[in-house]
Motif scaffolding. Sequence first.
Motif, PDB file in Angstrom:
ATOM      1  N   SER A  54       0.813  -1.211   0.000  1.00 15.38           N
ATOM      2  CA  SER A  54       0.000   0.000   0.000  1.00 15.38           C
ATOM      3  C   SER A  54       0.847   1.262   0.000  1.00 15.38           C
ATOM      4  O   SER A  54       2.045   1.243   0.287  1.00 15.38           O
ATOM      5  N   PRO A 100      -6.468   0.322   4.149  1.00 15.54           N
ATOM      6  CA  PRO A 100      -5.010   0.186   4.100  1.00 15.54           C
ATOM      7  C   PRO A 100      -4.433   0.125   5.514  1.00 15.54           C
ATOM      8  O   PRO A 100      -4.678   1.016   6.332  1.00 15.54           O
ATOM      9  N   TRP A 139      -4.364   0.971  -1.650  1.00 11.37           N
ATOM     10  CA  TRP A 139      -3.531  -0.185  -1.925  1.00 11.37           C
ATOM     11  C   TRP A 139      -2.867   0.023  -3.284  1.00 11.37           C
ATOM     12  O   TRP A 139      -3.425   0.677  -4.151  1.00 11.37           O
TER      13      TRP A 139
END
Length: 556
Positions: A425, A467, A536
């Motif tokens: 990410s 994330p 991501w």
Amino acid sequence: MRKLVPIVAVLAAACSPEAGSDEADATVDVPQLSEARLKEMTQTLSSDEFEGRAPMTPGETKTIEYLAQQMEAAGLQPGNDGSWFQEVPLVEMSVDEDSADIELSGEGLEETTLAYGDDQVIWTKRIQPNVGVQNSELVFVGYGIVAPERGWNDYEGIDMAGKTAVILVNDPDWETEELEGDFNGRAMTYYGRWTYKYEEAARQGAAAALIIHDTEPAAYGWATVESSWSGPQIDMDREDGGSERVAIEGWLQKDAAEMILGASDQSLDELTERAQSGELTPMPLGVSMTASLENDIRRGMSNNVIGILPGSERPDEYVLYTAHWDHLGRCAPGEEDEICNGAFDNATGTAGLVELGRAHAEAGPADRSLIFLAVTAEESGLLGSAYYAENPVYPLSQTVGGLNMDGLNVYGQTRDVVVIGAGKSELEGYLEEAVLAQDRRIDVESSPEKGYYYRSDHFSLAKKGVPMLYAEGGVDLVEGGSERGQQLADDYTENRYHLAGDEYDADWNWDGAVEDLQLNFRIGRELANSEEWPNWNEGDEFRAVREESRQAAGSQ
């Protein structure tokens, strides 16, 4: 549930250059966190008085009350509509160990008993007082993987109804040195995790599923299997009562598996080689298993503990910190020291969570709200974080990102920081800036085959698209170097991980823990004062669900 990451060997700072900002760099005043408070909280949480912090025990009551008091003293506010707690419905099942032997029958075996604890450890996820299988044929199914997108099916051509799947741990290419292959090379995929293997066996209609234990690909020894999967086992109190799971799940000692395969004139090494090549088809072993479990069932509520520091500008956008407060409770009945105190895992991380809350509160409100989530039942399968992910107090579509802590570095400052699951990410861009500010380096984990990414609470949120960053100090110690760091890592893994020896040590060096927490403070503060929404990376498995949730939030 984590262990110390072994020595890293390859420098790789996977990051997004767009993440972070020079303006944020200039405005973040990183505090000096209190080593004394970290020590005090860790020592308290891991004391015998807290009985190993098992969910739904008096140890839980003491733990969550203590954490609520500490969060309040740190300057946080109750995070669940005026309450510090989020109830998590759980069920505890205790197997009568005298009922838990496995009886084998077949040519070359006559009648053989596999003793509970010594040869195998079995349990059930079905919430029933009596569960068993009768004359269930054992079938070797390699790694027990069905992955159509990778052209792989270890169950191809067999009807598993009534049968027991015998499965290898990890995934087929875990022994390769590269990070490329059918299953990402040395890096474990979710197909390698034991949780997936039991779930897939159930989808195939199997009656039972036994994973062959092997220390290196499992990443822990048999003693850890015994301590982690024996005694009371906790699961979510699901509406279906666990009816979709196989009747019996468990681990087989490697010696026991070799004995079974030998009776079928098969070699475990040869079958493993064939399974890794993808050439193996399901192999009935000519051996049947009979086993029954008598369970004592207890339902109850456990609790996540939640504190919040409301944002001043965009309070309906959230940055999340997570750590699990639970451990194994009493892990070795009858022994002189039967309490698994869980000092490193994860009293240290929980103390760090509270200390970060205090640091942010003292710094004043950020633009976005900061959430401090201490979850229950991580050691039982990430249950507390999974429950929060399914029942979020704060919308996941409005959760910018998060950082997870599962064990702090108590061996001194390190020259390196390790990203667990590197390259996933854009949060890694924030990490890179924070690491450079400390004149340290980012390294990849040297044992990605051990699947640390799937073994702590960030994974529950990641699956829902949020994330999540999981990074920690490496083991290249400023004082002692990599050789000393390796010794300490190995010693913890072999002698204390999920064992009674994980106790508070007054000689621990907290300099590294403080330095790592300062990284997490800086990253969280930058996220909370930013208007960015890190995603991501392209091609990551969680990007699609994140974009879907953000689009849904924007349309509301």
